[in-house]
Design a protein around this motif. Structure first.
Motif, PDB file in Angstrom:
ATOM      1  N   SER A  11       8.050  55.437  52.302  1.00 13.58           N
ATOM      2  CA  SER A  11       9.055  55.880  53.276  1.00 13.58           C
ATOM      3  C   SER A  11      10.155  56.638  52.536  1.00 13.58           C
ATOM      4  N   ASN A  12      10.635  57.732  53.119  1.00 11.36           N
ATOM      5  CA  ASN A  12      11.732  58.445  52.456  1.00 11.36           C
ATOM      6  C   ASN A  12      12.812  58.926  53.424  1.00 11.36           C
ATOM      7  N   CYS A  13      12.717  58.516  54.688  1.00  8.45           N
ATOM      8  CA  CYS A  13      13.742  58.893  55.660  1.00  8.45           C
ATOM      9  C   CYS A  13      14.477  57.677  56.195  1.00  8.45           C
ATOM     10  N   ASP A  14      14.249  56.525  55.580  1.00  9.55           N
ATOM     11  CA  ASP A  14      14.895  55.306  56.050  1.00  9.55           C
ATOM     12  C   ASP A  14      16.406  55.368  55.856  1.00  9.55           C
ATOM     13  N   ARG A  15      16.844  55.886  54.725  1.00  2.00           N
ATOM     14  CA  ARG A  15      18.292  55.991  54.495  1.00  2.00           C
ATOM     15  C   ARG A  15      18.919  57.030  55.403  1.00  2.00           C
ATOM     16  N   ASP A  16      18.190  58.098  55.687  1.00  2.00           N
ATOM     17  CA  ASP A  16      18.699  59.103  56.625  1.00  2.00           C
ATOM     18  C   ASP A  16      18.939  58.461  57.993  1.00  2.00           C
ATOM     19  N   ALA A  17      17.978  57.653  58.426  1.00  2.00           N
ATOM     20  CA  ALA A  17      18.108  56.991  59.726  1.00  2.00           C
ATOM     21  C   ALA A  17      19.287  56.022  59.722  1.00  2.00           C
ATOM     22  N   GLU A  18      19.444  55.283  58.623  1.00  2.00           N
ATOM     23  CA  GLU A  18      20.546  54.327  58.533  1.00  2.00           C
ATOM     24  C   GLU A  18      21.888  55.041  58.598  1.00  2.00           C
ATOM     25  N   ARG A  19      22.023  56.140  57.873  1.00  2.00           N
ATOM     26  CA  ARG A  19      23.290  56.887  57.878  1.00  2.00           C
ATOM     27  C   ARG A  19      23.573  57.472  59.266  1.00  2.00           C
ATOM     28  N   ALA A  20      22.542  57.993  59.903  1.00  2.00           N
ATOM     29  CA  ALA A  20      22.737  58.598  61.223  1.00  2.00           C
ATOM     30  C   ALA A  20      23.177  57.547  62.242  1.00  2.00           C
ATOM     31  N   ASP A  27      24.907  49.446  64.438  1.00  2.00           N
ATOM     32  CA  ASP A  27      24.579  48.619  63.282  1.00  2.00           C
ATOM     33  C   ASP A  27      23.090  48.744  62.967  1.00  2.00           C
ATOM     34  N   ALA A  28      22.770  49.056  61.717  1.00  2.00           N
ATOM     35  CA  ALA A  28      21.379  49.239  61.318  1.00  2.00           C
ATOM     36  C   ALA A  28      21.156  48.652  59.929  1.00  2.00           C
ATOM     37  N   GLU A  29      19.929  48.242  59.688  1.00  2.00           N
ATOM     38  CA  GLU A  29      19.576  47.609  58.418  1.00  2.00           C
ATOM     39  C   GLU A  29      18.166  48.035  58.021  1.00  2.00           C
ATOM     40  N   ILE A  30      18.003  48.424  56.765  1.00  2.00           N
ATOM     41  CA  ILE A  30      16.674  48.749  56.256  1.00  2.00           C
ATOM     42  C   ILE A  30      15.952  47.448  55.911  1.00  2.00           C
ATOM     43  N   VAL A  31      14.728  47.310  56.400  1.00  2.00           N
ATOM     44  CA  VAL A  31      13.951  46.085  56.234  1.00  2.00           C
ATOM     45  C   VAL A  31      12.649  46.407  55.512  1.00  2.00           C
ATOM     46  N   TRP A  32      12.390  45.735  54.401  1.00  2.00           N
ATOM     47  CA  TRP A  32      11.115  45.907  53.706  1.00  2.00           C
ATOM     48  C   TRP A  32      10.006  45.286  54.557  1.00  2.00           C
ATOM     49  N   HIS A  33       8.913  46.002  54.728  1.00  2.00           N
ATOM     50  CA  HIS A  33       7.895  45.594  55.701  1.00  2.00           C
ATOM     51  C   HIS A  33       7.318  44.207  55.421  1.00  2.00           C
ATOM     52  N   GLU A  34       7.259  43.812  54.178  1.00  2.00           N
ATOM     53  CA  GLU A  34       6.695  42.506  53.852  1.00  2.00           C
ATOM     54  C   GLU A  34       7.628  41.351  54.223  1.00  2.00           C
ATOM     55  N   ASP A  35       8.888  41.663  54.462  1.00  2.00           N
ATOM     56  CA  ASP A  35       9.870  40.608  54.759  1.00  2.00           C
ATOM     57  C   ASP A  35       9.938  40.278  56.249  1.00  2.00           C
ATOM     58  N   PRO A 203      15.308  63.537  64.629  1.00  2.00           N
ATOM     59  CA  PRO A 203      16.649  63.504  65.225  1.00  2.00           C
ATOM     60  C   PRO A 203      17.718  63.004  64.270  1.00  2.00           C
ATOM     61  N   GLU A 204      17.338  62.152  63.314  1.00  2.00           N
ATOM     62  CA  GLU A 204      18.330  61.622  62.362  1.00  2.00           C
ATOM     63  C   GLU A 204      18.873  62.716  61.448  1.00  2.00           C
ATOM     64  N   ARG A 205      18.158  63.818  61.323  1.00  2.00           N
ATOM     65  CA  ARG A 205      18.619  64.941  60.509  1.00  2.00           C
ATOM     66  C   ARG A 205      19.443  65.934  61.329  1.00  2.00           C
ATOM     67  N   ALA A 206      19.635  65.616  62.581  1.00  2.00           N
ATOM     68  CA  ALA A 206      20.455  66.469  63.458  1.00  2.00           C
ATOM     69  C   ALA A 206      21.458  65.598  64.193  1.00  2.00           C
ATOM     70  N   THR A 207      22.148  64.754  63.438  1.00  2.00           N
ATOM     71  CA  THR A 207      23.084  63.793  64.026  1.00  2.00           C
ATOM     72  C   THR A 207      24.463  63.871  63.405  1.00  2.00           C
ATOM     73  N   GLN A 217      21.624  63.521  68.229  1.00  2.00           N
ATOM     74  CA  GLN A 217      22.406  62.317  68.506  1.00  2.00           C
ATOM     75  C   GLN A 217      21.943  61.596  69.762  1.00  2.00           C
ATOM     76  N   GLY A 218      21.610  62.365  70.801  1.00  2.00           N
ATOM     77  CA  GLY A 218      21.257  61.761  72.068  1.00  2.00           C
ATOM     78  C   GLY A 218      20.041  60.854  71.971  1.00  2.00           C
ATOM     79  N   VAL A 219      19.077  61.204  71.120  1.00  2.00           N
ATOM     80  CA  VAL A 219      17.885  60.372  70.950  1.00  2.00           C
ATOM     81  C   VAL A 219      18.279  59.014  70.402  1.00  2.00           C
ATOM     82  N   LEU A 220      19.094  59.011  69.355  1.00  2.00           N
ATOM     83  CA  LEU A 220      19.461  57.754  68.683  1.00  2.00           C
ATOM     84  C   LEU A 220      20.408  56.908  69.509  1.00  2.00           C
ATOM     85  N   ARG A 221      21.095  57.508  70.472  1.00  2.00           N
ATOM     86  CA  ARG A 221      21.994  56.717  71.323  1.00  2.00           C
ATOM     87  C   ARG A 221      21.245  55.719  72.203  1.00  2.00           C
TER      88      ARG A 221
END
Length: 224
Positions: A11-20, A27-35, A203-207, A217-221
Motif C-alpha cells: 500500500s502506498n496511498c494510506d498516508r495520503d488518505a489519512e492526511r486528507a 478521525d482516521a487511523e492506519i491499520v495493519w491488515h494482520e492486526d 479523491p484523497e489527492r484532490a482534497t 472532498q465530497g467523496v470523503l465527506r
C-alpha cells in the motif's frame, strides 16, 4: 469513531488518505491488515498502491486477507466502505462490488488528471455534489480498466449503481474522455449497499487545497 485505513504490504496511498481525512476533521487511523479492525471503526478505506506487488492479479492476494471478512461484516451493517485504485481492485476481487479492473487499454501506467461526471447525488459518496456535476480527480494506475460482462453491466445500469463516469470537461461521456478503456466509461460503482463504493480515481489527492485540487472532498465527506 474512527475511519480505519487498511494497510497491506505494498500500500502506498494510506498516508495520503489519512492526511486528507484529517484535513476534513475526520478521525482516521492506519491499520495493519494482520492486526484486524479496531472495535471503534466507523468507516473503512481500502487505499491505493500495489498490494503484494499486484502478483496474480491486482488486489487478488489482499482480497484473501482475513481482515476483508471483517470489512465485509461491517459493510453488511451499513458501515461506509470505500476502495480507491488498488482498494477498488481489492473490493472487486473480494466481491464487495461487481466487475473487475484490468490492464489499461494503452497497456501502460497512466498518471494524469481526469474529469468525472457524477451519475447520482443521493448516495453518501456524492451527496456533496449535484447529479451531472463534473469534477476533476487524478488517476494513477496501470490496471484501471473496468470490465464486467454485458448482463451484469445491464443490471448495474438498471439498479443505478454507476457512481462516476469518465467524461470531458463539459460532462460529455465520450471515448476520447475515457483514459483506460473502461466499459461504458465507468470510473466508480456501488456495492449492494450504497454505503459501499469503489473508484479508480484518487479523491484523497484532490482534497487538500495546497496540493492543487479539492473536488475529491465530497467523496470523503461520506465518513463524517
Amino acid at each position: 469513531m474512527t475511519v480505519s485505513i487498511v494497510r497491506f504490504g505494498g500500500s502506498n496511498c494510506d498516508r495520503d488518505a489519512e492526511r486528507a481525512l484529517d484535513h476534513l476533521g475526520i478521525d482516521a487511523e492506519i491499520v495493519w491488515h494482520e492486526d484486524g479492525l479496531p472495535a471503534d471503526t466507523t468507516g473503512v478505506v481500502l487505499p491505493g498502491g500495489f498490494s503484494y506487488g499486484d502478483y496474480l492479479r491486482a488486489g487478488a492476494m489482499a482480497a484473501q486477507s482475513p481482515i476483508i471478512d471483517e470489512v465485509e461484516s461491517l459493510a453488511a451493517e451499513g458501515v461506509p466502505v470505500l476502495g480507491v485504485c488498488n482498494g477498488a481492485q481489492i473490493g472487486c476481487e473480494s466481491g464487495l462490488t461487481e466487475g473487475a479492473f484490468t490492464t489499461n487499454e494503452s497497456a501502460r501506467f497512466q498518471c494524469e488528471h481526469v474529469y468525472l461526471r457524477v451519475e447520482r447525488d443521493d448516495t453518501p459518496w456524492t451527496a456533496a455534489y449535484d447529479e451531472g456535476d463534473v469534477i476533476e480527480i487524478p488517476i494513477a494506475h496501470g490496471e484501471g480498466r473496468y470490465e464486467i460482462d454485458a448482463d451484469r453491466l445491464d443490471t448495474l445500469e438498471a439498479e443505478d449503481r454507476i457512481l462516476f463516469r469518465y467524461c470531458d470537461e463539459n460532462g460529455d461521456v465520450t471515448d476520447a474522455a475515457n483514459p483506460n478503456g473502461s466499459r461504458h466509461n465507468v470510473a466508480g460503482v456501488l456495492g449492494d449497499r450504497e454505503t459501499v463504493a469503489v473508484m479508480m480515481p484518487h479523491p484523497e489527492r484532490a482534497t487538500i487545497p495546497h496540493v492543487g485540487m479539492t473536488d475529491g472532498q465530497g467523496v470523503l465527506r461520506a465518513f463524517e
